[in-house]
Design an enzyme around this catalytic site. Sequence first.
Site, PDB file in Angstrom:
ATOM      1  N   GLU A  84      28.699  41.283  42.996  1.00 31.87           N
ATOM      2  CA  GLU A  84      28.504  39.839  42.920  1.00 31.87           C
ATOM      3  C   GLU A  84      29.893  39.263  43.159  1.00 31.87           C
ATOM      4  O   GLU A  84      30.860  39.677  42.505  1.00 31.87           O
ATOM      5  CB  GLU A  84      27.981  39.439  41.549  1.00 31.87           C
ATOM      6  N   ASP A 135      42.451  40.262  44.884  1.00 31.73           N
ATOM      7  CA  ASP A 135      43.720  39.827  44.277  1.00 31.73           C
ATOM      8  C   ASP A 135      43.482  39.016  43.001  1.00 31.73           C
ATOM      9  O   ASP A 135      44.412  38.797  42.222  1.00 31.73           O
ATOM     10  CB  ASP A 135      44.556  39.009  45.282  1.00 31.73           C
ATOM     11  N   TYR A 160      34.090  36.621  37.166  1.00 28.88           N
ATOM     12  CA  TYR A 160      34.128  37.455  38.381  1.00 28.88           C
ATOM     13  C   TYR A 160      35.366  38.349  38.365  1.00 28.88           C
ATOM     14  O   TYR A 160      35.279  39.572  38.522  1.00 28.88           O
ATOM     15  CB  TYR A 160      34.129  36.570  39.635  1.00 28.88           C
ATOM     16  N   SER A 163      35.243  41.056  35.788  1.00 29.56           N
ATOM     17  CA  SER A 163      34.321  42.166  36.102  1.00 29.56           C
ATOM     18  C   SER A 163      34.926  43.063  37.180  1.00 29.56           C
ATOM     19  O   SER A 163      34.770  44.285  37.144  1.00 29.56           O
ATOM     20  CB  SER A 163      32.946  41.628  36.520  1.00 29.56           C
ATOM     21  N   LYS A 164      35.648  42.485  38.135  1.00 27.24           N
ATOM     22  CA  LYS A 164      36.305  43.312  39.158  1.00 27.24           C
ATOM     23  C   LYS A 164      37.457  44.104  38.511  1.00 27.24           C
ATOM     24  O   LYS A 164      37.668  45.278  38.838  1.00 27.24           O
ATOM     25  CB  LYS A 164      36.844  42.446  40.300  1.00 27.24           C
ATOM     26  N   ARG A 224      45.472  29.535  48.306  1.00 25.36           N
ATOM     27  CA  ARG A 224      44.902  30.877  48.523  1.00 25.36           C
ATOM     28  C   ARG A 224      45.604  31.489  49.726  1.00 25.36           C
ATOM     29  O   ARG A 224      46.065  30.782  50.629  1.00 25.36           O
ATOM     30  CB  ARG A 224      43.386  30.785  48.825  1.00 25.36           C
ATOM     31  N   GLY A 293      38.902  26.540  34.632  1.00 31.21           N
ATOM     32  CA  GLY A 293      39.811  27.698  34.710  1.00 31.21           C
ATOM     33  C   GLY A 293      40.270  28.016  36.118  1.00 31.21           C
ATOM     34  O   GLY A 293      40.641  29.155  36.404  1.00 31.21           O
TER      35      GLY A 293
END
Length: 360
Positions: A84, A135, A160, A163-164, A224, A293
């Site tokens: 995901e 990253d 996310y 979890s990575k 980014r 966040g």
Amino acid sequence: MQTFLVTGGVGFIGSNFILKARKEKWANIINLDKLTYASNPDTLAQLQDDPGYHFVRGDIGDIELLRNLLEQHQPDAIINFAAESHVDRSILSPQDFIQTNVVGTFQLLEASKAYWEKLSLQKREQFRFLHVSTDEVYGSLSPTDPAFREDTPYAPNSPYAASKAGSDHLVRAYYHTYGLPTLTTNCSNNYGPRQFPEKLIPLIILNALNGKPLPIYGDGQNVRDWLYVEDHCDAIYLVLQQSRLGETYNIGGNNEQTNLTVVEKICAILDELAPKSNFRYSSLITYVKDRPGHDRRYAIDCSKISRDLNWQPKENFDSGLLKTIQWYLENSTWIEQVQSGTYQTWIEQNYKDRKLARSH
Ligand code: NAD
Ligand code: TYD
């Protein structure tokens, strides 16, 4: 020719990797994908008659399926793209992220270990498990902080990213504890053809073409680093072929951009390629409520992969964006297929409370 088991290969990066792997004859491919909302099976329709490509619908968390697949196809490498992957979804509904990114990766590691332990000595030495990560596990930088290195401490801020990070730690542990020949890559934001239009670049392209507002979170000054997807695929293949075991590599485009600049560049290209007689696309820019966040800046120091494996990004941002926009202009059927009912429901859910803050 080698065989790779690719997971999540119907998604954005995985599908670009598979198309490249078949075109360049890197390997035969078994593609295991659950076909979540983020995938469109038609993405790889051009491979349907390719005898070196085999698709299996299934979950990386299904250990029985994994055991059977590994036994049947005897892959030389596993490349784990399945995840995901959208930060905003992880904020509204984190459950699936823990299930696939953490538990799913754990099951995939377990099945891989059991398979690898039974291989012949020669195949054991050649086998690789490559985990594709991000990253975002390193957290957020201030404007003056140095870019993320492989030894930057993990500090994930979104469900996310957390979890990575969890999956990266499991991969590391399977190398150190069991000797499973793992590799991990942490890449910056990818862009290019076949990206699901919930992510910034395709969302802006499609909204603009439809004359809809172009939503910019917060002040638009978040930064980014952007990498063209094919450069990422080349880097993954290089790491697979040449890296020492257990290594991690940061991959990036040396291309930091504010979100506002990215959106303005897209608008300028569209003004050229698909001009509207009554307005310029930038007039659709709309500032909306920020992401909770929201990480301020990501930047990648990719000197390790450059030094060790002689990898550099080939595409520059202007030419990469142009190619990407041309792809979306030429693939309206693909776009219609992914903009189904579930996509519309998501757009409604994500943007309904982001009241218009101010127009550009
Ligand atoms: P994506 O969301 O476009 O595709 C993910 C694919 O995984 C989809 O086809 C989906 O159906 C599949 N999938 C999801 N859960 C699954 C499960 N349980 N079992 C099997 N398949 C499942 O994602 P992407 O942008 O292609 O990203 C691929 C990988 O690269 C992810 O691991 C992501 O964290 C990482 N990554 C992405 C970026 C980026 O900018 N997109 C940058 C760095 C790293
Ligand atoms: P995104 O494509 O979701 O990638 P990530 O959050 O993984 O970096 O978003 C890229 C940047 O664009 C991020 O700073 C959030 C911002 N953004 C917007 O300003 N508006 C949008 O509608 C979206 C989807 C993202």
